[in-house]
Design an enzyme around this catalytic site. Sequence first.
Site, short mmCIF file in Angstrom:
data_model
loop_
_atom_site.label_atom_id
_atom_site.label_comp_id
_atom_site.label_asym_id
_atom_site.label_seq_id
_atom_site.Cartn_x
_atom_site.Cartn_y
_atom_site.Cartn_z
N ARG A 25 0.82 -1.21 0.00
CA ARG A 25 0.00 0.00 0.00
C ARG A 25 0.85 1.26 0.00
NH1 ARG A 25 -1.87 3.74 3.51
NH2 ARG A 25 -3.94 4.63 3.09
N TYR A 41 0.74 -13.29 -0.99
CA TYR A 41 1.33 -12.91 -2.29
C TYR A 41 2.59 -12.09 -2.05
CZ TYR A 41 -1.84 -8.94 -1.26
OH TYR A 41 -2.52 -7.91 -0.65
C1 FAD Z 1 -2.85 3.44 7.52
C2 FAD Z 1 -3.63 2.52 6.60
C3 FAD Z 1 -3.17 1.24 6.36
C4 FAD Z 1 -3.91 0.36 5.55
N1 FAD Z 1 -3.44 -0.89 5.33
C5 FAD Z 1 -4.09 -1.72 4.49
C6 FAD Z 1 -3.57 -3.01 4.20
O1 FAD Z 1 -2.53 -3.41 4.71
N2 FAD Z 1 -4.27 -3.81 3.35
C7 FAD Z 1 -5.46 -3.40 2.79
O2 FAD Z 1 -6.05 -4.14 2.02
N3 FAD Z 1 -5.97 -2.18 3.03
C8 FAD Z 1 -5.31 -1.34 3.87
N4 FAD Z 1 -5.82 -0.10 4.12
C9 FAD Z 1 -7.12 0.25 3.51
C10 FAD Z 1 -7.05 0.59 2.07
O3 FAD Z 1 -5.99 1.48 1.82
C11 FAD Z 1 -8.38 1.23 1.73
O4 FAD Z 1 -9.42 0.32 1.97
C12 FAD Z 1 -8.51 1.60 0.28
O5 FAD Z 1 -7.32 1.93 -0.31
C13 FAD Z 1 -9.51 2.77 0.14
O6 FAD Z 1 -8.84 3.94 0.46
P1 FAD Z 1 -9.43 5.30 0.92
O7 FAD Z 1 -8.55 6.34 0.30
O8 FAD Z 1 -10.88 5.38 0.68
O9 FAD Z 1 -9.24 5.33 2.50
P2 FAD Z 1 -7.92 5.22 3.38
O10 FAD Z 1 -6.88 4.46 2.70
O11 FAD Z 1 -8.38 4.73 4.71
O12 FAD Z 1 -7.40 6.73 3.52
C14 FAD Z 1 -8.05 7.71 4.33
C15 FAD Z 1 -7.05 8.83 4.64
O13 FAD Z 1 -7.75 9.92 5.22
C16 FAD Z 1 -6.98 10.46 6.30
N5 FAD Z 1 -7.93 11.17 7.18
C17 FAD Z 1 -8.88 10.62 7.97
N6 FAD Z 1 -9.61 11.60 8.57
C18 FAD Z 1 -9.11 12.78 8.12
C19 FAD Z 1 -9.45 14.16 8.38
N7 FAD Z 1 -10.49 14.51 9.17
N8 FAD Z 1 -8.72 15.13 7.77
C20 FAD Z 1 -7.68 14.81 6.96
N9 FAD Z 1 -7.31 13.53 6.69
C21 FAD Z 1 -8.04 12.52 7.26
C22 FAD Z 1 -6.34 9.22 6.89
O14 FAD Z 1 -5.18 9.57 7.63
C23 FAD Z 1 -5.99 8.42 5.63
O15 FAD Z 1 -4.73 8.77 5.11
C24 FAD Z 1 -5.13 0.80 4.95
C25 FAD Z 1 -5.58 2.11 5.18
C26 FAD Z 1 -4.84 2.98 6.00
C27 FAD Z 1 -5.32 4.41 6.24
#
Ligand code: FAD
Length: 394
Positions: A106, A218
């Site tokens: 990731r 993987y």
């Molecule tokens: C730290 C982390 C580790 C992960 N590890 C894995 C993994 O190992 N395997 C897997 O399958 N999926 C993992 N995931 C989940 C995966 O990345 C997500 O399900 C997918 O990529 C969808 O991403 P998203 O951008 O919707 O949300 P996310 O990837 O959850 O990103 C949300 C972002 O918003 C930020 N944020 C939250 N609230 C606020 C706010 N109020 N103001 C500003 N910023 C804010 C968070 O810090 C984060 O960086 C992880 C997610 C995170 C955050």
Amino acid sequence: MDLPVVIAGAGIGGLSAALALGAAGHDVLVVERAGELAEVGAGLQLSPNACRVLDDLGVLDRLMPYAVAPRTIRIGSGRTGREIARIDLGDRIAERHGAPYLVVHRADLQKTLFDRALEQGRIEVRLGSEIIEVGDTPDGIVQCHVQTGNILSQIPAKALIGADGVWSRIRGRVPGHKQPEYTGLTAYRATLPAEHVDEDLLSRTGLWLGPNAHLVHYPIRAGREFNLVALVPERWTEEGWSATADRATLLGHFGNWAPGVKALLEKPGSWLKWALCGVDANGPWSDGKIALLGDAAHAMLPFAAQGAAMAIEDAAVLAHLFPPSATDIRAVLKAYEAARRKRVKKVQETAAENGRIYHLSGPMALGRDTVMKLMTADRLSARQDWIYGWTPPR
Ligand SMILES: Cc1cc2nc3c(=O)[nH]c(=O)nc-3n(C[C@H](O)[C@H](O)[C@H](O)COP(=O)(O)OP(=O)(O)OC[C@H]3O[C@@H](n4cnc5c(N)ncnc54)[C@H](O)[C@@H]3O)c2cc1C
């Protein structure tokens, strides 16, 4: 002066949306709570539907040096240790869909998106900053209240995209949206240096099915590391991605599995875990000039390996429907929501159904294995065509 689109969250969804909206001609400000994009998380699978968008965003070629394109998914019985079926990936899937199937860390994907965003010219990323409140001005401008250390600032936005993950704060600004629910399942994850596992495991994805549990593994980091994720039912609920897990508890879930698979599970000295949450995609994803994207709108079980892919697809569709000249932004965001909901719900349901099938036991499991064995590799592949064959609107 043209106001920026503000995006809460520099995760995979937020950065993909920034790149797509920036390419469409918007100025974009991404506000990310974390002070740095640290190496958190582990493996992500990126199917052709996601890779196609990453290619459009100018990210795919840059990601390739960190990725692996596994040759197959080998599905095995956790109980007997024997193979049940294989699904072709590698060149076969790339030919079938015109885009690769990759496995990555990731952090490598996030860093690649981030570097590309900084180069693009229209995107600013403000790390260590959190959106703590959202208001409106009488003339309909979204006011984002941002905290950076002790400093509070107000940032006017033409639209706010909540890409702030499964525990989204922005979701509270979309009346009627469903809150996340714990699914009663926990994902344990560990990574190992590649030299600690047999070489043949480094060219494929492994999926082991067993009563009430399954295991996925993987290679990541261009094959230098090996990623394991074990999924089990547990009544444990805690926010976060990296709680320390008890190794003995994990191994206890796999006590009656075949020795070869257990030996693999015994290799990592430590595991991390996260409680799996889902967000019902039926609720509204937008209100006025605020919309949700990715996990904030529709977090799903990882059993179709589509969480990140759906966030990446959301980004492409949102940017396509949102020209910088748009005056009725409420209508744009409603159109985005309408364009995405049906597909995302179907993928969510498929992931939940996969979980039920993976965890069958007794005669039902035997029936599942027999059906899978009788299916040709081509038929097994074809079952994924509706997911992998998706193309972004252009
Ligand atoms: C730290 C982390 C580790 C992960 N590890 C894995 C993994 O190992 N395997 C897997 O399958 N999926 C993992 N995931 C989940 C995966 O990345 C997500 O399900 C997918 O990529 C969808 O991403 P998203 O951008 O919707 O949300 P996310 O990837 O959850 O990103 C949300 C972002 O918003 C930020 N944020 C939250 N609230 C606020 C706010 N109020 N103001 C500003 N910023 C804010 C968070 O810090 C984060 O960086 C992880 C997610 C995170 C955050």
